[in-house]
Motif scaffolding. Structure first.
Motif, PDB file in Angstrom:
ATOM      1  N   UNK A 123       0.772  -1.358  -0.023  1.00 25.80           N
ATOM      2  CA  UNK A 123       0.063  -0.133  -0.042  1.00 25.80           C
ATOM      3  C   UNK A 123       0.815   1.069   0.021  1.00 25.80           C
ATOM      4  N   UNK A 124       2.273   1.398   0.551  1.00 26.14           N
ATOM      5  CA  UNK A 124       3.020   2.329   0.405  1.00 26.14           C
ATOM      6  C   UNK A 124       3.503   2.481  -0.182  1.00 26.14           C
ATOM      7  N   UNK A 125       4.436   1.171  -0.732  1.00 30.83           N
ATOM      8  CA  UNK A 125       4.919   1.540  -2.196  1.00 30.83           C
ATOM      9  C   UNK A 125       4.138   2.168  -3.415  1.00 30.83           C
ATOM     10  N   UNK A 126       2.248   1.687  -3.442  1.00 31.09           N
ATOM     11  CA  UNK A 126       1.907   2.390  -3.943  1.00 31.09           C
ATOM     12  C   UNK A 126       1.722   4.216  -3.466  1.00 31.09           C
ATOM     13  N   UNK A 127       1.638   4.156  -2.911  1.00 27.49           N
ATOM     14  CA  UNK A 127       1.191   5.474  -2.058  1.00 27.49           C
ATOM     15  C   UNK A 127       2.890   6.121  -3.202  1.00 27.49           C
ATOM     16  N   UNK A 128       4.037   5.808  -2.198  1.00 25.87           N
ATOM     17  CA  UNK A 128       5.055   6.107  -2.715  1.00 25.87           C
ATOM     18  C   UNK A 128       5.232   6.630  -4.197  1.00 25.87           C
ATOM     19  N   UNK A 129       5.096   5.456  -5.149  1.00 31.19           N
ATOM     20  CA  UNK A 129       4.936   5.919  -6.648  1.00 31.19           C
ATOM     21  C   UNK A 129       3.926   6.616  -7.091  1.00 31.19           C
ATOM     22  N   UNK A 130       3.060   6.592  -6.856  1.00 36.05           N
ATOM     23  CA  UNK A 130       2.053   7.657  -7.706  1.00 36.05           C
ATOM     24  C   UNK A 130       2.274   9.326  -6.853  1.00 36.05           C
ATOM     25  N   UNK A 131       2.413   8.838  -5.276  1.00 36.59           N
ATOM     26  CA  UNK A 131       3.772  10.935  -4.955  1.00 36.59           C
ATOM     27  C   UNK A 131       4.339  10.901  -6.172  1.00 36.59           C
ATOM     28  N   UNK A 132       5.391  10.296  -6.156  1.00 30.97           N
ATOM     29  CA  UNK A 132       6.340  11.072  -7.148  1.00 30.97           C
ATOM     30  C   UNK A 132       6.136  11.309  -8.449  1.00 30.97           C
ATOM     31  N   UNK A 133       4.988  10.360  -9.022  1.00 32.67           N
ATOM     32  CA  UNK A 133       4.656  10.768 -10.251  1.00 32.67           C
ATOM     33  C   UNK A 133       3.926  12.291 -10.260  1.00 32.67           C
ATOM     34  N   UNK A 134       2.933  12.863  -9.360  1.00 31.65           N
ATOM     35  CA  UNK A 134       2.492  14.084  -9.067  1.00 31.65           C
ATOM     36  C   UNK A 134       3.639  15.232  -8.815  1.00 31.65           C
ATOM     37  N   UNK A 135       4.777  14.283  -8.172  1.00 33.80           N
ATOM     38  CA  UNK A 135       5.915  15.580  -8.299  1.00 33.80           C
ATOM     39  C   UNK A 135       5.984  16.059  -9.442  1.00 33.80           C
ATOM     40  N   UNK A 136       6.098  14.534 -10.480  1.00 32.30           N
ATOM     41  CA  UNK A 136       7.088  14.955 -11.740  1.00 32.30           C
ATOM     42  C   UNK A 136       6.654  15.791 -12.641  1.00 32.30           C
ATOM     43  N   UNK A 137       4.717  15.395 -12.605  1.00 31.12           N
ATOM     44  CA  UNK A 137       3.719  15.797 -12.994  1.00 31.12           C
ATOM     45  C   UNK A 137       3.989  17.274 -13.226  1.00 31.12           C
ATOM     46  N   UNK A 138       3.997  17.664 -11.674  1.00 28.85           N
ATOM     47  CA  UNK A 138       3.889  18.924 -12.052  1.00 28.85           C
ATOM     48  C   UNK A 138       5.548  19.570 -12.433  1.00 28.85           C
ATOM     49  N   UNK A 139       6.206  18.986 -12.010  1.00 23.58           N
ATOM     50  CA  UNK A 139       7.317  20.078 -13.368  1.00 23.58           C
ATOM     51  C   UNK A 139       7.204  19.556 -14.062  1.00 23.58           C
ATOM     52  N   UNK A 140       7.416  18.555 -14.577  1.00 26.02           N
ATOM     53  CA  UNK A 140       7.370  18.667 -16.656  1.00 26.02           C
ATOM     54  C   UNK A 140       6.047  19.124 -17.011  1.00 26.02           C
ATOM     55  N   UNK A 141       4.930  18.596 -16.499  1.00 26.38           N
ATOM     56  CA  UNK A 141       4.497  20.034 -17.074  1.00 26.38           C
ATOM     57  C   UNK A 141       4.238  21.845 -17.210  1.00 26.38           C
ATOM     58  N   UNK A 142       4.923  21.934 -16.713  1.00 29.66           N
ATOM     59  CA  UNK A 142       4.973  23.304 -16.045  1.00 29.66           C
ATOM     60  C   UNK A 142       5.746  24.108 -16.908  1.00 29.66           C
ATOM     61  N   UNK A 143       7.578  22.848 -17.159  1.00 28.90           N
ATOM     62  CA  UNK A 143       8.480  23.066 -18.087  1.00 28.90           C
ATOM     63  C   UNK A 143       8.031  23.584 -19.719  1.00 28.90           C
ATOM     64  N   UNK A 144       6.741  22.322 -20.092  1.00 32.53           N
ATOM     65  CA  UNK A 144       6.238  22.231 -21.304  1.00 32.53           C
ATOM     66  C   UNK A 144       6.002  24.033 -21.342  1.00 32.53           C
ATOM     67  N   UNK A 145       5.660  25.049 -20.989  1.00 32.33           N
ATOM     68  CA  UNK A 145       5.291  26.245 -21.213  1.00 32.33           C
ATOM     69  C   UNK A 145       5.798  27.249 -20.589  1.00 32.33           C
ATOM     70  N   UNK A 146       6.274  26.643 -19.939  1.00 33.72           N
ATOM     71  CA  UNK A 146       7.416  28.158 -19.040  1.00 33.72           C
ATOM     72  C   UNK A 146       9.005  27.938 -18.962  1.00 33.72           C
ATOM     73  N   UNK A 147       9.413  28.907 -19.386  1.00 30.71           N
ATOM     74  CA  UNK A 147      11.325  28.363 -19.289  1.00 30.71           C
ATOM     75  C   UNK A 147      11.446  29.121 -17.300  1.00 30.71           C
ATOM     76  N   UNK A 148      12.654  27.896 -16.761  1.00 31.57           N
ATOM     77  CA  UNK A 148      12.719  28.495 -16.040  1.00 31.57           C
ATOM     78  C   UNK A 148      12.830  29.333 -15.135  1.00 31.57           C
ATOM     79  N   UNK A 149      13.242  30.205 -15.865  1.00 31.93           N
ATOM     80  CA  UNK A 149      13.521  31.837 -15.143  1.00 31.93           C
ATOM     81  C   UNK A 149      11.847  32.118 -15.292  1.00 31.93           C
ATOM     82  N   UNK A 150      11.295  31.735 -15.854  1.00 34.63           N
ATOM     83  CA  UNK A 150       9.907  32.766 -16.086  1.00 34.63           C
ATOM     84  C   UNK A 150       9.688  32.117 -14.746  1.00 34.63           C
ATOM     85  N   UNK A 151       9.324  30.702 -14.513  1.00 37.39           N
ATOM     86  CA  UNK A 151       8.888  29.865 -12.735  1.00 37.39           C
ATOM     87  C   UNK A 151       9.391  30.414 -12.049  1.00 37.39           C
TER      88      UNK A 151
END
Length: 110
Positions: free
Chosen positions: A57-85
């Motif tokens: 159960x915790x391994x599943x939570x770990x994988x989902x939490x990692x995906x959430x965090x990664x998708x946050x960064x990946x999504x916004x870097x598609x639209x904005x530069x690091x400097x802008x963010x």
């Protein structure tokens, strides 16, 4: 071990139950915190649990939490530069609601 914790307004222990509660709050738009804080909380969870011996159960939570965090960064870097963010108010940014519903379903095993 000393971690570089992300700053977040969410002051809850890192657990499967709290991840589920926070995800449900975002899905229902009942969250009293910005999505960036939730994503940083998820990143902190992965830091805290990185070398832990987790049950299924915790391994599943770990994988989902990692995906959430990664998708946050990946999504916004598609639209904005690091400097802008770095200059933006990240508390105004929101990921697509369907993504959170998907993570809830994954957490629920659906």
């Amino acid at each position: 071990m000393e971690w570089n914790w992300n700053k977040t307004s969410i002051n809850l222990p890192y657990s499967y139950e709290n991840l589920k509660t926070l995800l449900n709050a975002v899905c229902k738009r009942e969250n009293l915190f910005p999505q960036v804080d939730f994503c940083m909380w998820c990143d902190n969870l992965t830091l805290a649990w990185e070398d832990e011996d987790l049950d299924e159960q915790d391994e599943l939570a770990f994988v989902i939490a990692r995906d959430i965090e990664c998708q946050w960064e990946l999504h916004w870097y598609e639209f904005y530069s690091h400097e802008k963010l770095m200059k933006m108010d990240l508390s105004k940014l929101e990921l697509p609601p369907d993504w959170f519903k998907g993570w809830v379903a994954e957490l629920d095993g659906k």
